[in-house]
Motif scaffolding. Structure first.
Motif, PDB file in Angstrom:
ATOM      1  N   ASN A   1       0.823  -1.206   0.000  1.00  0.00           N
ATOM      2  CA  ASN A   1       0.000   0.000   0.000  1.00  0.00           C
ATOM      3  C   ASN A   1       0.856   1.254   0.000  1.00  0.00           C
ATOM      4  OD1 ASN A   1      -2.430  -1.396   0.015  1.00  0.00           O
ATOM      5  ND2 ASN A   1      -2.523  -1.494   2.252  1.00  0.00           N
ATOM      6  N   ASN A   2       1.980   1.181   0.698  1.00  0.00           N
ATOM      7  CA  ASN A   2       2.886   2.315   0.744  1.00  0.00           C
ATOM      8  C   ASN A   2       3.431   2.637  -0.643  1.00  0.00           C
ATOM      9  OD1 ASN A   2       4.391   4.355   1.961  1.00  0.00           O
ATOM     10  ND2 ASN A   2       6.132   3.026   2.359  1.00  0.00           N
ATOM     11  N   VAL A   3       3.815   1.576  -1.369  1.00  0.00           N
ATOM     12  CA  VAL A   3       4.316   1.777  -2.734  1.00  0.00           C
ATOM     13  C   VAL A   3       3.235   2.377  -3.627  1.00  0.00           C
ATOM     14  CG1 VAL A   3       5.156   0.591  -4.796  1.00  0.00           C
ATOM     15  CG2 VAL A   3       6.036  -0.051  -2.543  1.00  0.00           C
ATOM     16  N   LYS A   4       2.009   1.867  -3.476  1.00  0.00           N
ATOM     17  CA  LYS A   4       0.905   2.390  -4.292  1.00  0.00           C
ATOM     18  C   LYS A   4       0.639   3.859  -3.986  1.00  0.00           C
ATOM     19  CE  LYS A   4      -1.519  -2.024  -4.764  1.00  0.00           C
ATOM     20  NZ  LYS A   4      -2.757  -2.777  -4.431  1.00  0.00           N
ATOM     21  N   LEU A   5       0.596   4.196  -2.683  1.00  0.00           N
ATOM     22  CA  LEU A   5       0.333   5.575  -2.284  1.00  0.00           C
ATOM     23  C   LEU A   5       1.434   6.511  -2.759  1.00  0.00           C
ATOM     24  CD1 LEU A   5      -1.030   5.007   1.328  1.00  0.00           C
ATOM     25  CD2 LEU A   5      -2.334   5.713  -0.683  1.00  0.00           C
ATOM     26  N   ARG A   6       2.681   6.041  -2.663  1.00  0.00           N
ATOM     27  CA  ARG A   6       3.781   6.870  -3.135  1.00  0.00           C
ATOM     28  C   ARG A   6       3.712   7.071  -4.644  1.00  0.00           C
ATOM     29  NH1 ARG A   6       7.682   8.069   0.380  1.00  0.00           N
ATOM     30  NH2 ARG A   6       7.591   7.070   2.434  1.00  0.00           N
ATOM     31  N   GLY A   7       3.257   6.050  -5.332  1.00  0.00           N
ATOM     32  CA  GLY A   7       3.089   6.199  -6.770  1.00  0.00           C
ATOM     33  C   GLY A   7       1.990   7.191  -7.116  1.00  0.00           C
ATOM     34  N   ILE A   8       0.938   7.188  -6.287  1.00  0.00           N
ATOM     35  CA  ILE A   8      -0.181   8.103  -6.544  1.00  0.00           C
ATOM     36  C   ILE A   8       0.241   9.551  -6.335  1.00  0.00           C
ATOM     37  CG2 ILE A   8      -2.458   8.830  -5.711  1.00  0.00           C
ATOM     38  CD1 ILE A   8      -3.031   5.894  -5.090  1.00  0.00           C
ATOM     39  N   ILE A   9       0.989   9.786  -5.221  1.00  0.00           N
ATOM     40  CA  ILE A   9       1.358  11.170  -4.917  1.00  0.00           C
ATOM     41  C   ILE A   9       2.681  11.562  -5.575  1.00  0.00           C
ATOM     42  CG2 ILE A   9       0.147  11.067  -2.716  1.00  0.00           C
ATOM     43  CD1 ILE A   9       2.791  10.758  -1.311  1.00  0.00           C
ATOM     44  N   GLY A  10       3.289  10.616  -6.267  1.00  0.00           N
ATOM     45  CA  GLY A  10       4.523  10.940  -6.978  1.00  0.00           C
ATOM     46  C   GLY A  10       5.728  11.090  -6.066  1.00  0.00           C
ATOM     47  N   LYS A  11       5.687  10.497  -4.866  1.00  0.00           N
ATOM     48  CA  LYS A  11       6.808  10.592  -3.920  1.00  0.00           C
ATOM     49  C   LYS A  11       7.564   9.257  -3.911  1.00  0.00           C
ATOM     50  CE  LYS A  11       7.925  12.007   0.810  1.00  0.00           C
ATOM     51  NZ  LYS A  11       8.979  11.020   1.011  1.00  0.00           N
ATOM     52  N   GLN A  12       8.799   9.286  -4.351  1.00  0.00           N
ATOM     53  CA  GLN A  12       9.585   8.072  -4.445  1.00  0.00           C
ATOM     54  C   GLN A  12      10.547   7.889  -3.276  1.00  0.00           C
ATOM     55  OE1 GLN A  12       8.874   5.888  -6.768  1.00  0.00           O
ATOM     56  NE2 GLN A  12       7.329   7.289  -7.580  1.00  0.00           N
ATOM     57  N   GLU A  13      10.904   8.954  -2.582  1.00  0.00           N
ATOM     58  CA  GLU A  13      11.891   8.869  -1.519  1.00  0.00           C
ATOM     59  C   GLU A  13      11.242   8.522  -0.182  1.00  0.00           C
ATOM     60  OE1 GLU A  13      13.673  12.727  -1.870  1.00  0.00           O
ATOM     61  OE2 GLU A  13      15.330  11.944  -3.066  1.00  0.00           O
ATOM     62  N   ASP A  14      11.979   7.830   0.633  1.00  0.00           N
ATOM     63  CA  ASP A  14      11.486   7.387   1.937  1.00  0.00           C
ATOM     64  C   ASP A  14      12.537   7.703   2.997  1.00  0.00           C
ATOM     65  OD1 ASP A  14      10.358   6.189   4.101  1.00  0.00           O
ATOM     66  OD2 ASP A  14      10.218   4.189   3.213  1.00  0.00           O
ATOM     67  N   LEU A  15      12.088   8.314   4.103  1.00  0.00           N
ATOM     68  CA  LEU A  15      13.022   8.671   5.173  1.00  0.00           C
ATOM     69  C   LEU A  15      13.652   7.448   5.830  1.00  0.00           C
ATOM     70  CD1 LEU A  15      11.049  11.551   6.949  1.00  0.00           C
ATOM     71  CD2 LEU A  15      13.051  11.771   5.477  1.00  0.00           C
ATOM     72  N   ARG A  16      13.008   6.292   5.692  1.00  0.00           N
ATOM     73  CA  ARG A  16      13.523   5.080   6.319  1.00  0.00           C
ATOM     74  C   ARG A  16      14.501   4.313   5.428  1.00  0.00           C
ATOM     75  NH1 ARG A  16      10.632   3.238  10.805  1.00  0.00           N
ATOM     76  NH2 ARG A  16       8.755   4.441  11.276  1.00  0.00           N
ATOM     77  N   ALA A  17      14.494   4.585   4.157  1.00  0.00           N
ATOM     78  CA  ALA A  17      15.243   3.767   3.211  1.00  0.00           C
ATOM     79  C   ALA A  17      16.750   4.019   3.289  1.00  0.00           C
ATOM     80  CB  ALA A  17      14.744   4.035   1.793  1.00  0.00           C
ATOM     81  N   PHE A  18      17.516   2.940   3.321  1.00  0.00           N
ATOM     82  CA  PHE A  18      18.971   3.038   3.267  1.00  0.00           C
ATOM     83  C   PHE A  18      19.556   1.710   2.806  1.00  0.00           C
ATOM     84  CE2 PHE A  18      18.059   1.564   7.571  1.00  0.00           C
ATOM     85  CZ  PHE A  18      18.949   0.516   7.721  1.00  0.00           C
TER      86      PHE A  18
END
Length: 297
Positions: free
Chosen positions: A99-116
């Motif tokens: 769901n997070n991936v889908k929502l990010r795709g909808i709002i056009g936000k690809q970056e995540d503060l948790r990702a490393f």
């Protein structure tokens, strides 16, 4: 005649005492073999003891086996319940990620503060004069390590890279006394309570979290994690647990003492977090000039 019998009884008593003393002295001597009466007595007593102890041991062993089986059954039951809970949590996590991936795709936000991207490394050097402040690790720029990357262990956050050469890097620990070292953090509760890790109390071995809004209901036992808002540390890295809460000198903000999750005195293997988002010089602070220039200090 009565006197004769009286003397006779006395003689018999004396002879009996002498024989008894002789037998005692004989039995107390160091011998390799028991005599026939002793063997007979020992065999009879041993046989009687075996008749009692063997059934007792059998019953005791049977009870212990039953108790072990019951404990094993209860333990397996608890483990199955945990596995079922773990499977449910895994399924829920997969669903949340999807769901997070889908929502990010909808709002056009690809970056995540948790990702490393994790980079595994080993501690190769530690100066005794600054045991609680810096370590040297065996990964450098050739492995993708750069300045201002967060460093952690399996237990939690320990610091950040302050100097990187091709094959080694210097890590400044969050237990440092460097006043410029800060970590944007948040207390995990019913609401997000943001603040800054801005110091280390060497006497108690605890981190000091400042600038917590006075309206926040910060309690002892709450966990503290990195907020990801400082520009250096990814979000969600465990820092420690709140042990004490007080107010500052003006009563406008709260101050919390944090017991670190990681053990700084036992560092061997660490992990560098190569943040996928753009690293900026935010509230996590910069390094002092002398810190940047000396990798072994």
């Amino acid at each position: 005649m009565p006197r004769f019998f009286s003397n006779k009884r006395l003689i018999i008593l004396l002879v009996g005492v002498i024989v008894l003393v002789a037998l005692i002295a004989f039995s107390l001597r160091d011998r390799n073999h028991a005599n026939v009466p002793e063997q007979a007595v020992k065999d009879v007593v041993g046989f009687g003891q075996s008749l009692v102890t063997k059934p007792a041991h059998f019953v005791t062993g049977l009870i212990e086996n039953i108790d072990t089986m019951l404990n094993t059954y209860e333990e397996n039951k608890r483990l199955k319940e945990r596995l079922e809970t773990y499977a449910a949590m895994q399924a829920e996590l997969v669903d949340v990620k999807a769901n997070n991936v889908k929502l990010r795709g909808i709002i056009g936000k690809q970056e995540d503060l948790r990702a490393f991207e994790p980079i595994q490394s080993t501690v190769i050097s530690r100066n005794p004069d600054q045991w609680e402040e810096k370590i040297i690790i065996d990964k450098g720029t050739t492995a993708g390590v750069d300045v201002n990357m967060a460093v952690m262990t399996a237990q939690g956050l320990i610091g950040k890279v302050i100097l990187s050469t091709p094959f080694t890097s210097t890590v400044e620990l969050i237990s440092t006394e460097n006043s410029d070292f800060r970590v944007a953090a948040m207390v995990v509760g019913e609401e997000e309570m943001f603040g800054l890790i801005e110091g280390y109390d060497r006497t108690s071995g605890q981190l000091i979290m400042k600038r917590l809004d006075s309206s926040f209901n910060v309690k002892k036992g709450m966990q503290v994690i990195s907020s990801g808002l400082g520009g250096i540390f990814p979000k969600g890295i465990l820092i420690g647990e709140v042990t004490e809460v007080s107010t500052d000198d003006y009563g406008l903000t709260k101050l919390a003492y944090i017991k670190p999750a990681a053990t700084f005195s036992q560092l061997d293997h660490v992990m560098i977090a190569k943040r996928t988002m753009t690293v900026v010089d935010g509230t996590d602070g910069g390094n002092s000039a002398d810190t940047q220039g000396d990798g072994e200090s």
